[in-house]
Design an enzyme around this catalytic site. Structure first.
Site, mmCIF file in Angstrom:
data_model
loop_
_atom_site.group_PDB
_atom_site.id
_atom_site.type_symbol
_atom_site.label_atom_id
_atom_site.label_comp_id
_atom_site.label_asym_id
_atom_site.label_seq_id
_atom_site.Cartn_x
_atom_site.Cartn_y
_atom_site.Cartn_z
ATOM 1 N N GLU A 1 -8.683 -12.233 -31.313
ATOM 2 C CA GLU A 1 -10.059 -12.652 -30.746
ATOM 3 C C GLU A 1 -11.044 -12.214 -31.542
ATOM 4 O O GLU A 1 -10.981 -10.984 -31.761
ATOM 5 C CB GLU A 1 -10.196 -12.114 -29.462
ATOM 6 C CG GLU A 1 -9.018 -12.438 -28.422
ATOM 7 C CD GLU A 1 -8.782 -11.401 -27.178
ATOM 8 O OE1 GLU A 1 -9.680 -11.170 -26.620
ATOM 9 O OE2 GLU A 1 -7.582 -10.920 -27.381
ATOM 10 N N HIS B 1 -14.241 -8.965 -20.046
ATOM 11 C CA HIS B 1 -14.527 -10.639 -20.354
ATOM 12 C C HIS B 1 -15.544 -10.899 -19.523
ATOM 13 O O HIS B 1 -15.299 -12.194 -18.899
ATOM 14 C CB HIS B 1 -13.187 -11.273 -20.129
ATOM 15 C CG HIS B 1 -12.054 -10.906 -21.329
ATOM 16 N ND1 HIS B 1 -12.517 -10.385 -22.559
ATOM 17 C CD2 HIS B 1 -10.686 -10.951 -21.169
ATOM 18 C CE1 HIS B 1 -11.324 -9.991 -23.375
ATOM 19 N NE2 HIS B 1 -10.229 -10.347 -22.416
ATOM 20 N N HIS C 1 -10.147 -17.205 -26.421
ATOM 21 C CA HIS C 1 -8.738 -16.194 -26.162
ATOM 22 C C HIS C 1 -7.544 -16.926 -26.181
ATOM 23 O O HIS C 1 -6.546 -16.896 -25.227
ATOM 24 C CB HIS C 1 -9.052 -15.786 -24.398
ATOM 25 C CG HIS C 1 -8.219 -14.294 -24.375
ATOM 26 N ND1 HIS C 1 -7.015 -14.019 -24.954
ATOM 27 C CD2 HIS C 1 -8.734 -13.122 -23.772
ATOM 28 C CE1 HIS C 1 -6.751 -12.698 -24.504
ATOM 29 N NE2 HIS C 1 -7.936 -12.246 -23.751
HETATM 30 C C1 GLA Z 1 -7.822 -8.673 -24.143
HETATM 31 C C2 GLA Z 1 -7.692 -7.321 -23.776
HETATM 32 C C3 GLA Z 1 -6.411 -6.967 -23.143
HETATM 33 C C4 GLA Z 1 -6.221 -8.041 -21.987
HETATM 34 C C5 GLA Z 1 -6.364 -9.336 -22.274
HETATM 35 C C6 GLA Z 1 -6.368 -10.314 -21.077
HETATM 36 O O1 GLA Z 1 -7.147 -9.297 -25.331
HETATM 37 O O2 GLA Z 1 -8.044 -6.594 -24.848
HETATM 38 O O3 GLA Z 1 -6.273 -5.700 -22.628
HETATM 39 O O4 GLA Z 1 -7.237 -7.810 -20.846
HETATM 40 O O5 GLA Z 1 -7.735 -9.699 -22.684
HETATM 41 O O6 GLA Z 1 -5.242 -10.067 -20.208
#
Ligand code: GLA
Length: 378
Positions: A342, A140, A211
């Site tokens: 997402e 991220h 997110h």
């Molecule tokens: C995304 C990732 C997960 C996790 C979340 C945040 O969805 O794919 O593995 O890191 O973000 O916790």
């Protein structure tokens, strides 16, 4: 301070806010203080005041968005009886979002959503090294991604908020100065539309998403295991133990990953190690808008469709939620307390030549649109 001044300027143009917001930021412990029109003070970070903006369509749907991390704080939609409930997880105060353990609740994620393997990639033979923040990989956007910066408020009106952020060349190890603009709109069709654009002065990977953690019961059910999910995706990208794609596109048919005809999220989850945290390849033939997913909560009647221009969608069942975080309603958030959808480029695309390219070139404009659209069923 720049953000504050821009807000004042926007308020003059749009006439929906009062000016006079560039006084010294007040240190306050209050959660949300009513201010002018649809803007409230949400808290302070150092010398900067951050705000929460309420956007609505006049038909009962309401979103609250902060310029801190471009975060979707609340999303209120009616159930089948017309009673509105908040369908996303979040905290009651800015401090919650500033916690190191905040799992990106409602945040705008960038410059590269999801993982880049070994915190490295190359463009035109030059290797770039990023900050590793997830078992040696970059997750991220790195240590301080777009979710942890204060966005500039360019425009605001009753139903829409336009934010921008310029990420300097070299930030978190990425090449190029990138200017991103994100517009949140609560539409008359009961959609939360998020429109993202970005431009760069050097070739760089770009993958912007939101997110939000959805629980369509609006606080009634502690988990989403009973919600029914349809994913319009015949294939997904299998991952290794570090959640990095292997590069294959695997068929979902007759596997626990098969949501083509719709099924309860909890039906096969025990057969998926750790729970769902996978990128699904949306069945589509061009870069136009397509229906990627839908979720139905029988208890409340709420139905959500996810439309997007993106090639992939990360379906994540809140596997890392473990009861240690407290939500806005004061309750602890258990594992599978919410689900994320997402919309995105495939994870690790900068290192996976067979995946659709995520490289933005100077002179080009990155553009993605996603709409979370709500209705109810009897
Ligand atoms: C995304 C990732 C997960 C996790 C979340 C945040 O969805 O794919 O593995 O890191 O973000 O916790």
């Amino acid at each position: 301070m720049k953000a504050t001044l821009t807000i004042a300027f926007s308020s003059l143009i749009f006439g929906s806010l009062l000016v006079g917001c560039n006084q010294a930021p007040e240190k306050t412990k209050e959660i949300v203080v009513m201010e002018n029109g649809n803007r409230k003070v949400f808290g302070t970070i150092g010398q900067d005041t951050v705000y929460a903006y309420t956007l609505q369509n006049g038909k009962g749907m309401k979103a609250v968005v902060s310029n801190y991390g471009g975060t979707l704080l609340e999303l209120w939609t009616p159930d089948r009886s017309g009673v509105t409930g908040d369908v996303v997880l979040g905290y009651g105060a800015l401090e919650g979002y500033l916690q190191k353990t905040n799992p990106y609740f409602g945040a705008l994620v960038g410059r590269y959503a999801n993982r880049i393997a070994n915190a490295k990639f190359s463009i035109d033979g030059k290797q770039y090294t990023l900050a590793p923040n997830d078992h040696g990989n970059t997750l991220h956007g790195g240590l301080k991604g777009f979710d942890k910066v204060i966005w500039v408020v360019d425009q605001v009106n009753d139903s829409s908020l336009a934010l921008s952020y310029t990420s300097p060349d070299g930030e978190e190890g990425f090449p190029g100065s990138v200017t991103s603009k994100v517009v949140y709109t609560v539409t008359v069709e009961d959609g939360l539309k998020i429109d993202y654009t970005a431009q760069s002065d050097k070739k760089t990977p770009i993958n912007l998403t939101n997110h939000a953690y959805f629980n369509l019961s609006g606080g009634k059910d502690s988990t989403i295991l009973q919600e029914e999910l349809t994913l319009h995706a015949s294939k997904y990208t299998p991952v290794n133990a570090g959640l990095i794609p292997t590069g294959q596109l695997a068929p979902v048919e007759n596997t626990p990953m098969d949501f083509l005809k719709g099924k309860k999220v909890g039906k096969d989850i025990d057969q998926v190690k750790g729970g769902y945290d996978h990128n699904f390849v949306i069945d589509k033939t061009d870069s136009g808008m397509a229906l990627a997913a839908s979720v139905y909560d029988e208890g409340s009647g709420r139905f959500m469709e996810v439309w997007t221009t993106q090639p992939g969608i990360q379906f994540y069942t809140g596997n890392f939620l473990d009861g240690s975080l407290t939500g806005r309603d004061g309750k602890r958030i258990p594992q599978h307390g919410a689900l994320c959808l997402e919309t995105q480029h495939f994870p690790d695309s900068p290192n996976q030549p067979s995946f659709p390219t995520s490289i933005l070139e100077p002179g080009q404009t990155y553009h993605q649109t996603t709409i979370y659209r709500f209705s109810t069923k009897k």
